[in-house]
Motif scaffolding. Structure first.
Motif, mmCIF file in Angstrom:
data_model
loop_
_atom_site.group_PDB
_atom_site.id
_atom_site.type_symbol
_atom_site.label_atom_id
_atom_site.label_comp_id
_atom_site.label_asym_id
_atom_site.label_seq_id
_atom_site.Cartn_x
_atom_site.Cartn_y
_atom_site.Cartn_z
ATOM 1 N N ARG A 1 -5.553 1.841 3.412
ATOM 2 C CA ARG A 1 -5.668 0.320 2.810
ATOM 3 C C ARG A 1 -7.079 0.110 2.862
ATOM 4 N NH1 ARG A 1 -3.419 -3.741 7.203
ATOM 5 N NH2 ARG A 1 -5.604 -3.866 8.058
ATOM 6 N N PRO B 1 -1.808 0.520 -6.609
ATOM 7 C CA PRO B 1 -1.690 1.100 -5.564
ATOM 8 C C PRO B 1 -1.946 2.943 -5.069
ATOM 9 C CG PRO B 1 -0.250 -0.386 -5.493
ATOM 10 C CD PRO B 1 -0.929 -0.608 -6.672
ATOM 11 N N ILE C 1 0.861 -1.141 0.018
ATOM 12 C CA ILE C 1 -0.254 0.045 0.077
ATOM 13 C C ILE C 1 0.949 1.305 -0.093
ATOM 14 C CG2 ILE C 1 -2.001 -1.042 1.104
ATOM 15 C CD1 ILE C 1 -1.299 -0.048 3.836
ATOM 16 N N VAL D 1 -6.163 3.823 -6.389
ATOM 17 C CA VAL D 1 -6.606 4.356 -5.066
ATOM 18 C C VAL D 1 -6.920 5.710 -4.835
ATOM 19 C CG1 VAL D 1 -6.132 4.083 -2.474
ATOM 20 C CG2 VAL D 1 -5.540 2.215 -3.769
ATOM 21 N N PHE E 1 -8.466 0.959 -0.284
ATOM 22 C CA PHE E 1 -7.670 -0.059 -1.186
ATOM 23 C C PHE E 1 -8.476 -1.438 -1.363
ATOM 24 C CE2 PHE E 1 -3.498 -1.522 -2.946
ATOM 25 C CZ PHE E 1 -3.783 -2.104 -4.130
#
Lengths: 338, 334
Positions: free
Chosen positions: B286, B140, B88, B144, B289
């Motif tokens: 996260r 990532p 991440i 995102v 994500f």
């Protein structure tokens, strides 16, 4: 002009086709030629005397309609002849908070004080109408005011977003609109029904997972299996009664239940430990504001969503239309055309 | 093992392939055999020294990469050997509010342009299985960021209109997410070819901003004079004023990129008059994500990849990205 009224007392058999003079345009008013109305469960309750037993006959029932503007008062700027319009159900709730002031029951058409839409010509105030996109026909537009907006807000209040799992119960008007909106916003849909034919139709509309709750009484575990044991993000609770606790069991932590109906009863036991441990939100909702309606219409236009109509009845078969609603055999909306 | 390092000074010329000791995972760390990486304009800014006044050198560049877990420390529970994971971007932003000091891969800490990488177990996320390694490597940072901008901070509703600038990584993910969520998309670009690609991906309208320099006026025309609900602002200094004029009253601008500069003078009047929200977006947490992965898995969304370079040609890939002729992502295969 023709209209259908509850003439003497309550009951589907008391719905009577009558003739009356058309209304005359007045300033501040908009004259609409109604083209179609759609039935909601609330209309059935009213006709059977279970919603508002105090109304005085003759009363014109049915809350939702759509038509074409015939004439407008000289001071009307927002509408012009030829506009396609639908009615609004809570006309004074323009935006923002839902208050006692802006949501008064008496202002709601077809609910007991203000006449409903089963009438060929009717005068409206500006806030009682909204323009609808012309790619929809009138039968489609007239399904929007209660059922579609209820479904829209059931998802909006739950902050449903792409990738979420939405659990829907049954295939009535609200559930089917919720299915269409959920797919439009990129969510996954699990839908329950007792009828495999209806489930097949739901799949054609994009439902991802189908549950026949008659064949699978343990359907909650199916929902959990389908969601990596997490549960659904949003449940649109159209059943009520004993179903609410089941919806809570099928909900994920921090999930959202939008309570929109109570076909199985207005009293629901609820497991408060589950409610707390899941930090579940149970949200009652009452259709929506005019701004919500406008937002929903944008979504319908951009995604070219077509309301699902089960059956269209002519005006002189209004009683049959109500009986058909009562039989609960429908999938989507029941419409009466003028 | 091989790794690329920015050695003792900044600049693309200071990046070189070196041999490093094979890393070993600590008790709560995972060892990843990298398979693919993806480039972001941010990586160029790191390398040329303009993003961070001081960089801890030597630095392994790049934030975005995917690989297979080779080994895990004894306290690791989130993943197991064989899992395919991405790092991440902000390693300790797991959920909720952004941390005050972001520790990001390929910036404050070593990145993923190495054959093997060790990360804390909290700093990795399993990626959707149907994606190729290169596709998964694009998620990532760019994906995102687009997800956070539209779906989290933007609370995008179906029927809303989104203005997207260009056809880079974030812009195309924003286009794909907006369409996934039932929104309407307008794309601006300086190339007919890129605009055609944007239309193929679902853009309803496109504006060639070289031919129509007043693209904000065109945008107003396309929205009945109201303006768009959201702008995905990747241009920065050179475009923000126009974006402010293109957004509706109460609308939302996600300030993501600074491709056309960092410092600018803008009029505050329209921001006040229209009560606009201008929202800085620095990738995402996260949990964002993970939520995004659920959505792209459901929709089997395919990231748009422009070109894949082999690991050894990393320097060429940087030069290619710098030319800005790409549509979608520039990737590396290990």
């Amino acid at each position: 002009m023709k209209s259908v009224v509850l003439k003497e007392g309550f009951g589907i058999d008391k719905l009577t086709l009558t003739h009356a003079p058309s209304p005359k345009l007045a300033s501040g008013m908009i004259l609409v030629k109604m083209k179609a109305v759609s039935l909601n469960y609330v209309d059935l309750l009213l006709v059977k005397g279970q919603l508002n037993p105090t109304i005085r006959p003759p009363f014109i029932p049915v809350s939702d309609g759509a038509g074409i503007v015939e004439e407008v008062g000289s001071d009307i700027k927002d509408f012009k002849p030829g506009d396609h319009v639908a009615t609004t159900y809570i006309p004074q709730w323009i935006d923002g908070r839902y208050t006692a002031q802006n949501s008064r029951f008496e202002t709601r058409p077809g609910s007991g004080t203000t006449p409903g839409q089963l009438v060929e010509y009717k005068l409206f105030r500006t806030n009682e109408l909204i323009k609808v996109p012309e790619f929809l026909n009138f039968a489609e537009s007239c399904t929007l005011p209660i059922a579609a907006l209820t479904a829209w807000n059931a998802l909006a209040y739950g902050k449903a977003k792409a990738g979420d799992t939405i659990l829907l119960h049954g295939t009535g008007g609200v559930s089917i609109f919720a299915l269409q909106f959920a797919k439009a916003l990129g969510a996954r849909v699990i839908i329950t029904s007792s009828d495999d034919n209806k489930l097949t139709k739901a799949r054609e509309l994009g439902a991802d997972c189908l549950i026949n709750y008659k064949q699978t009484p343990e359907w909650i575990s199916d929902v959990l299996t389908m969601t990596d044991s997490e549960g659904a993000d949003v449940v649109v609770e159209t059943v009520g009664g004993s179903n609410l606790n089941k919806s809570l069991e099928a909900l994920r932590l921090d999930g959202h239940i939008s309570v929109v109906g109570f076909l199985d009863g207005v009293q629901s036991p609820i497991n408060l430990i589950a409610l707390n441990l899941k930090r579940a939100k149970v949200n009652g909702l009452s259709v929506g504001s005019r701004q919500d309606f406008a937002d929903m219409l944008k979504a319908i236009s951009v995604n070219k969503l077509k309301p699902v109509i089960d059956k269209i009845f002519p005006l002189d078969q209004t009683a049959e239309a109500f009986s058909y609603l009562e039989s609960a055999r429908h999938f989507g909306k029941i419409v009466i055309e003028f | 093992m091989q790794a690329f390092e920015l050695r003792n000074k900044t600049g693309l010329g200071a990046v070189s392939l070196v041999e490093r000791k094979d890393p070993q995972p600590g008790p709560e760390q995972v060892l990843i055999q990298m398979r693919a990486a993806a480039l972001n304009p941010r990586d160029l800014l790191v390398l040329n020294g303009s993003l961070y006044p001081t960089l801890r050198l030597p630095l392994v560049p790049l934030s975005d990469g995917v690989g297979h877990v080779m080994a895990v420390g004894e306290k690791v529970t989130r993943v197991k050997p064989g899992d395919r994971v991405a790092g991440i971007f902000v390693q300790h932003w797991l959920s909720g509010e952004a941390p005050e000091h972001a520790l990001s891969l390929g910036g404050e800490m070593d990145g993923v342009l190495a054959r093997q990488v060790v990360l804390p177990q909290d700093g990795v996320v399993p990626v959707p299985t149907y994606l190729t390694d290169e596709e998964a490597a694009t998620l990532p940072c760019a994906a995102v960021t687009a997800w956070n901008a539209l779906m989290v901070q933007g609370n995008l509703k179906p029927g809303a209109t989104v203005l997207i600038q260009g056809t880079g990584g974030v812009s195309l993910f924003a286009l794909q997410f907006a369409r996934m969520a039932g929104a309407r998309v307008i794309v601006i670009s300086s190339s007919d070819e890129k605009l055609e690609r944007a239309r193929q991906l679902g853009a309803e309208q496109t504006i060639h901003y070289k031919r129509t320099p007043d693209w904000e006026l065109e945008t107003l025309k396309l929205t009945d004079g109201r303006g768009v609900d959201h702008v995905v602002e990747v241009g920065g200094a050179g475009t923000l004023s126009r974006s402010i004029n293109a957004v509706r009253a109460g609308g939302h601008i996600s300030l993501i990129g600074i491709l056309s500069g960092i410092n600018t003078e803008i009029s505050l009047r329209p921001i006040l008059r229209k009560q606009i929200r201008i929202q800085g977006i620095y990738v995402g947490s996260r949990s964002m994500f993970e939520a995004m992965n659920r959505a792209i898995e459901l929709h089997k969304l395919k990231p748009v990849i422009d070109r894949v370079f082999p690991f050894e040609e990393a320097l060429d890939s940087f030069g290619y990205l710098e030319k800005a002729n790409h549509v979608g992502k520039v990737c590396l295969r290990f």
